[in-house]
Design an enzyme around this catalytic site. Sequence first.
Site, short mmCIF file in Angstrom:
data_model
loop_
_atom_site.label_atom_id
_atom_site.label_comp_id
_atom_site.label_asym_id
_atom_site.label_seq_id
_atom_site.Cartn_x
_atom_site.Cartn_y
_atom_site.Cartn_z
N HIS A 1 0.83 -1.21 0.00
CA HIS A 1 0.00 0.00 0.00
C HIS A 1 0.86 1.26 0.00
CE1 HIS A 1 -2.98 -2.98 1.14
NE2 HIS A 1 -3.88 -2.12 0.73
N ILE A 2 1.82 1.33 0.94
CA ILE A 2 2.63 2.55 1.06
C ILE A 2 3.63 2.63 -0.10
CG2 ILE A 2 4.27 3.80 2.49
CD1 ILE A 2 2.92 2.51 4.95
N ASP B 1 9.77 -6.61 -4.54
CA ASP B 1 8.80 -7.20 -3.59
C ASP B 1 8.91 -8.71 -3.70
OD1 ASP B 1 5.91 -5.91 -2.27
OD2 ASP B 1 6.16 -8.08 -2.39
N ALA C 1 10.73 4.03 7.05
CA ALA C 1 9.51 4.40 7.79
C ALA C 1 8.63 3.16 7.91
CB ALA C 1 8.77 5.53 7.08
N SER C 2 9.30 1.98 7.93
CA SER C 2 8.50 0.75 8.04
C SER C 2 8.47 0.28 9.50
CB SER C 2 9.01 -0.33 7.08
OG SER C 2 10.33 -0.73 7.39
N ASP D 1 12.33 6.94 10.68
CA ASP D 1 11.14 7.27 11.48
C ASP D 1 10.86 6.21 12.54
OD1 ASP D 1 8.77 8.84 12.01
OD2 ASP D 1 7.59 7.28 11.02
N GLU E 1 11.92 1.77 20.73
CA GLU E 1 11.27 3.08 20.77
C GLU E 1 10.75 3.33 22.18
OE1 GLU E 1 8.37 3.26 17.65
OE2 GLU E 1 9.88 2.98 16.09
N HIS F 1 8.61 8.20 14.98
CA HIS F 1 7.54 7.30 14.51
C HIS F 1 6.24 8.07 14.25
CE1 HIS F 1 6.16 2.85 14.62
NE2 HIS F 1 5.47 3.54 13.72
N ILE F 2 6.36 9.11 13.42
CA ILE F 2 5.19 9.95 13.13
C ILE F 2 4.72 9.79 11.69
CG2 ILE F 2 5.58 11.76 14.86
CD1 ILE F 2 6.97 13.25 12.33
N GLY F 3 5.25 8.77 11.01
CA GLY F 3 4.91 8.61 9.58
C GLY F 3 3.42 8.64 9.31
P1 NAI Z 1 1.60 -3.84 2.92
O1 NAI Z 1 1.32 -5.11 3.59
O2 NAI Z 1 0.53 -3.20 2.09
O3 NAI Z 1 2.90 -3.98 2.00
C1 NAI Z 1 4.06 -4.65 2.41
C2 NAI Z 1 4.72 -5.22 1.17
O4 NAI Z 1 6.00 -5.74 1.52
C3 NAI Z 1 3.94 -6.36 0.54
O5 NAI Z 1 3.74 -6.10 -0.82
C4 NAI Z 1 4.83 -7.59 0.76
O6 NAI Z 1 4.72 -8.54 -0.27
C5 NAI Z 1 6.19 -6.95 0.78
N1 NAI Z 1 7.23 -7.75 1.45
C6 NAI Z 1 7.11 -8.57 2.51
N2 NAI Z 1 8.31 -9.10 2.82
C7 NAI Z 1 9.21 -8.60 1.93
C8 NAI Z 1 10.59 -8.77 1.75
N3 NAI Z 1 11.31 -9.55 2.56
N4 NAI Z 1 11.18 -8.12 0.72
C9 NAI Z 1 10.45 -7.33 -0.10
N5 NAI Z 1 9.12 -7.13 0.02
C10 NAI Z 1 8.51 -7.74 1.04
O7 NAI Z 1 2.07 -2.83 4.08
P2 NAI Z 1 2.01 -1.24 4.08
O8 NAI Z 1 0.69 -0.78 4.56
O9 NAI Z 1 2.52 -0.73 2.80
O10 NAI Z 1 3.05 -0.93 5.26
C11 NAI Z 1 4.43 -1.16 5.10
C12 NAI Z 1 5.18 -0.92 6.41
O11 NAI Z 1 4.94 0.40 6.88
C13 NAI Z 1 4.77 -1.84 7.55
O12 NAI Z 1 5.94 -2.26 8.23
C14 NAI Z 1 4.00 -0.94 8.48
O13 NAI Z 1 4.10 -1.41 9.81
C15 NAI Z 1 4.73 0.37 8.29
N6 NAI Z 1 3.98 1.56 8.69
C16 NAI Z 1 4.66 2.55 9.33
C17 NAI Z 1 4.01 3.69 9.76
C18 NAI Z 1 4.77 4.79 10.41
O14 NAI Z 1 4.19 5.54 11.17
N7 NAI Z 1 6.03 4.96 10.13
C19 NAI Z 1 2.56 3.84 9.58
C20 NAI Z 1 1.95 2.79 8.80
C21 NAI Z 1 2.65 1.67 8.41
#
Ligand code: NAI
Length: 411
Positions: free
Chosen positions: A163-164, A183, A240-241, A266, A271, A294-296
């Site tokens: 998604h992101i 991915d 920011a993951s 981030d 934390e 962690h404000i992403g």
């Molecule tokens: P998502 O589930 O939509 O996308 C994650 C993608 O990573 C998927 O397409 C998956 O196939 C891929 N993936 C999994 N393992 C992998 C690997 N070893 N190598 C390459 N690709 C891989 O998740 P979304 O919503 O895009 O979120 C991504 C990250 O952002 C998560 O860790 C989430 O916790 C973090 N996040 C951080 C925030 C912040 O405040 N900084 C706020 C929201 C999410």
Amino acid sequence: MSSHPPTSFPKDRIKVLLVENIHPSAHGLFRGEGFQLETLPGALGEEELIRRIEDVHVLGIRSKTRVTDRALAGARRLLSVGCFCIGTNQVDLTGSERRGVPVFNAPFSNTRSVAELVMAEIVMLARRLGDRIREMHAGQWRKVATGSYEVRHKTLGIVGYGHIGRQVGVIAEALGMHVVFFDVAAKLSMGNNQPTRTLEELLVQSDFVTLHVPETPQTKGMFGAREIAQMRPGSCLINASRGTVVDVDALAVGLKSGQVGGAAIDVFPQEPETNSDGFETPLRGLPNVVMTPHIGGSTAEAQEAIGKEVGAALIKYVNAGVTTGAVNFPQVDVGPTPGKHRILNVHQNVPGVLRDINRIVSEKGANIASQVLATDPDIGYLVMDLDQDVSHDVKDAVGALETSIKTRILY
Ligand code: NAI
């Protein structure tokens, strides 16, 4: 919600308790349904939670209220818990599942907020803004062009194209960047974004690398000394993951040697729990490092979207038994069936339950219009529509089965 047939339960008897200042966008949804709504500004400790949720049907929390098994045990009327945030660790998910209580969250409401922060950081790193800002606040005027670049025509590598990652890819292209992504799952490219076959293939060509993978055993420490060595010399890393994805000690070494030209971080492996706790990291004081707490995903828009997303999921569950998106429950999404009578049953996942339920239905002289069962290793969740209005008899008999955890009539 109005497309659902009228529920047989009086809606004004459904009690919703929202704690921790949940966004008003959710209040309107519950009031619109005619539910009773109580809101509290702060988090609740266990004792107070136990006292307050005794007769509550829907509980909404954010990250600070811990919903323990002990609290759940006393909440006999509780139908569902909504976490108006991303994480659900604060809820005993197994305990709530065993008690037939699905838990919902809002995993994608802050997607755009994270993507925008990442884009800002790419420009910040390209212009070394972190350093310039720090100098200006220290009363130092340092007008330099060395090491400052436009981002147009540079290559951005996105690791994790979910998604992101995809949002970042779209925005980056609009700024004139070339975008490549890696991915582990096959993903449809947005715009002209190009997939790479391996992570290394992405790293060797990217001027900026941004990580958007989930926290899993496979991604823990996935970005360490080896990956840093594979990056283009002087390229920048953005994370920011999740904090555990990057080895920050290795990153600090890479930044000091110049192998890494800058970093925007981030999320951190450790934390602080609260805003008054101190914070330490080996990245402190290093040049061209932008750090944020962690404000992403922390924006007004994300809070509003979370209120709407979780509020809508809870209402769909209360009104129609839909569990799509629940983090601890088998997923069932059956559209409304006007003229039928819907019963929900959560039961232990042991052999013969469906047979027992169908026997009851036939004994009561009813005809099954539709029946959807989903299971996970522990429980089964059945949504059943009957032609005849014998729902109360059927509900009582099904509810009395030894295997039943929760049984409810919707309409
Ligand atoms: P998502 O589930 O939509 O996308 C994650 C993608 O990573 C998927 O397409 C998956 O196939 C891929 N993936 C999994 N393992 C992998 C690997 N070893 N190598 C390459 N690709 C891989 O998740 P979304 O919503 O895009 O979120 C991504 C990250 O952002 C998560 O860790 C989430 O916790 C973090 N996040 C951080 C925030 C912040 O405040 N900084 C706020 C929201 C999410």
